[in-house]
Motif scaffolding. Sequence first.
Motif, PDB file in Angstrom:
ATOM      1  N   LYS A   1      16.067 -30.347-104.205  1.00  0.00           N
ATOM      2  CA  LYS A   1      17.010 -31.280-103.567  1.00  0.00           C
ATOM      3  C   LYS A   1      16.398 -32.682-103.537  1.00  0.00           C
ATOM      4  O   LYS A   1      17.024 -33.674-103.892  1.00  0.00           O
TER       5      LYS A   1
ATOM      6  N   SER B   1      16.173 -34.281-107.046  1.00  0.00           N
ATOM      7  CA  SER B   1      17.429 -34.879-107.543  1.00  0.00           C
ATOM      8  C   SER B   1      17.763 -36.136-106.735  1.00  0.00           C
ATOM      9  O   SER B   1      18.299 -37.099-107.281  1.00  0.00           O
ATOM     10  N   GLU B   2      17.389 -36.173-105.454  1.00  0.00           N
ATOM     11  CA  GLU B   2      17.638 -37.394-104.666  1.00  0.00           C
ATOM     12  C   GLU B   2      16.825 -38.555-105.239  1.00  0.00           C
ATOM     13  O   GLU B   2      17.336 -39.670-105.430  1.00  0.00           O
ATOM     14  N   GLN B   3      15.553 -38.321-105.580  1.00  0.00           N
ATOM     15  CA  GLN B   3      14.692 -39.378-106.148  1.00  0.00           C
ATOM     16  C   GLN B   3      15.275 -39.865-107.478  1.00  0.00           C
ATOM     17  O   GLN B   3      15.409 -41.064-107.713  1.00  0.00           O
TER      18      GLN B   3
ATOM     19  N   ARG C   1      18.349 -39.534-108.625  1.00  0.00           N
ATOM     20  CA  ARG C   1      19.659 -40.178-108.474  1.00  0.00           C
ATOM     21  C   ARG C   1      19.483 -41.632-108.011  1.00  0.00           C
ATOM     22  O   ARG C   1      20.064 -42.560-108.574  1.00  0.00           O
TER      23      ARG C   1
ATOM     24  N   TRP D   1      16.128 -46.804-101.330  1.00  0.00           N
ATOM     25  CA  TRP D   1      16.313 -45.356-101.241  1.00  0.00           C
ATOM     26  C   TRP D   1      15.306 -44.633-102.141  1.00  0.00           C
ATOM     27  O   TRP D   1      14.721 -43.624-101.755  1.00  0.00           O
TER      28      TRP D   1
ATOM     29  N   ALA E   1      12.567 -42.129-100.716  1.00  0.00           N
ATOM     30  CA  ALA E   1      12.617 -40.726-101.175  1.00  0.00           C
ATOM     31  C   ALA E   1      11.288 -40.317-101.809  1.00  0.00           C
ATOM     32  O   ALA E   1      10.923 -39.147-101.806  1.00  0.00           O
TER      33      ALA E   1
ATOM     34  N   ARG F   1      18.344 -38.187 -93.485  1.00  0.00           N
ATOM     35  CA  ARG F   1      17.356 -37.101 -93.569  1.00  0.00           C
ATOM     36  C   ARG F   1      17.438 -36.202 -92.337  1.00  0.00           C
ATOM     37  O   ARG F   1      17.466 -34.986 -92.443  1.00  0.00           O
TER      38      ARG F   1
ATOM     39  N   LYS G   1      20.577 -34.156 -92.411  1.00  0.00           N
ATOM     40  CA  LYS G   1      20.523 -33.087 -93.430  1.00  0.00           C
ATOM     41  C   LYS G   1      19.545 -31.987 -93.014  1.00  0.00           C
ATOM     42  O   LYS G   1      19.727 -30.824 -93.344  1.00  0.00           O
TER      43      LYS G   1
END
Length: 366
Positions: free
Chosen positions: A126, A129-131, A133, A186, A190, A358, A361
Amino acid sequence: MQSDHTPDHLLDPTSGPISAGVSGRPGSRNLIYFSWACLVYVIFVIVWGAFVRASGSGAGCGSHWPLCNGQILPSTASVTGAAPAAVSVATWIEFSHRITSGLSLLMVASLFFLVRRGSRLATSAKLRSEQRRAAGWAFGFIVGEAGVGAVLVLQRLVAGDSSLARAVVIALHLANTLFLVAALVWTAMALGVPEAAQSGSGLSSGLSGPGPDGRPLAAALFKRLRRVAALFLVVGASGAIVALGDTLFPAKDLISGMAQDLSASAHFLVRLRVVHPILAVGTAWALWLVLGAIESSNKNNDLVSKVGFYARFFLVAQVMLGILNWLLMAPHWLQLVHLAGSNALWVSVVALLFALNRIAKATPVG
Ligand code: HEM
């Protein structure tokens, strides 16, 4: 075994935790430093870009892009065979903006590829993919910046042009810039904020407590802050239009400037000058209220209280700089400080959105 193109130390997992005691940072130390360096450098390029506008140097390279007056390097030799002429200050200012923004494109592109490779250090799929994206969005927005810059030059929406098209493109340019800065913040967060810091012991008993809709309070505050952040984009875009009005129709003094702003026959850029301060003060008040709600709900999350403090500091400073800007009729140096201030405030607002997201989530619901 990573490919030979990648500078090893940026992906070296042993170059891990920066500060003792906090392990498992989801990015290598050097990649984290590089991501913050990209952010600071991009903000420098943004502020220098405003100086190009304020000094009226946007046409310094003619309507040529990416060449400058038809040449790779500004030189005295003319491409039309005319007698050699000294290279103007405006040409050097515009050319230096092209070089510095070209370098920022290379830096953010490198960050994108390094994060794609470096995110293998991430502590979860997760997070990986956040980094990726976030770095992908940063790359997209900086390509967008180059595109908007090219449109401004090729369509000659520079120097003395006072068309509606220029006002729209300048406002889009400012909004795209804020999205670019947000994506870079971001990415850096991240890479740098361990997932552990925002779950288990890192959860703030206040912010992870139930909110009005039963979901974590952090989720409700995240939505409120995101709404104010959207207003901030409008404040920024309106500021860019005011800045253009100040550059093209500078006021002799405050009183005649205010009379100009209120005159029905004035140019639309002059009449729009009153909109920004009104929007800014309203948005600043809304932001102050949501920052207060976050602070009063946060029991023990250090990241939220630290970033929240910066946001309140830059908010007060930015409003004061704006009022000073208006009273002193926007001298060039203060225009640049005001723009730098709005970026510092924006960085802290986005960092706070990251921290709240964060916590929301990481908090188990139900
Ligand atoms: C949250 C608060 C504020 C933010 C985020 C903000 C943001 C901005 C931005 C992004 C610009 C465009 C700068 C450029 O493109 O060069 C700008 C320009 C301007 N702002 Fe603000 N502003 C704020 C508050 C204020 C206030 C309260 C006033 C006046 C009472 C003000 C007066 C001005 C003026 C006169 C300009 C045009 C001159 C210049 O370029 O600096 N601002 N602002």
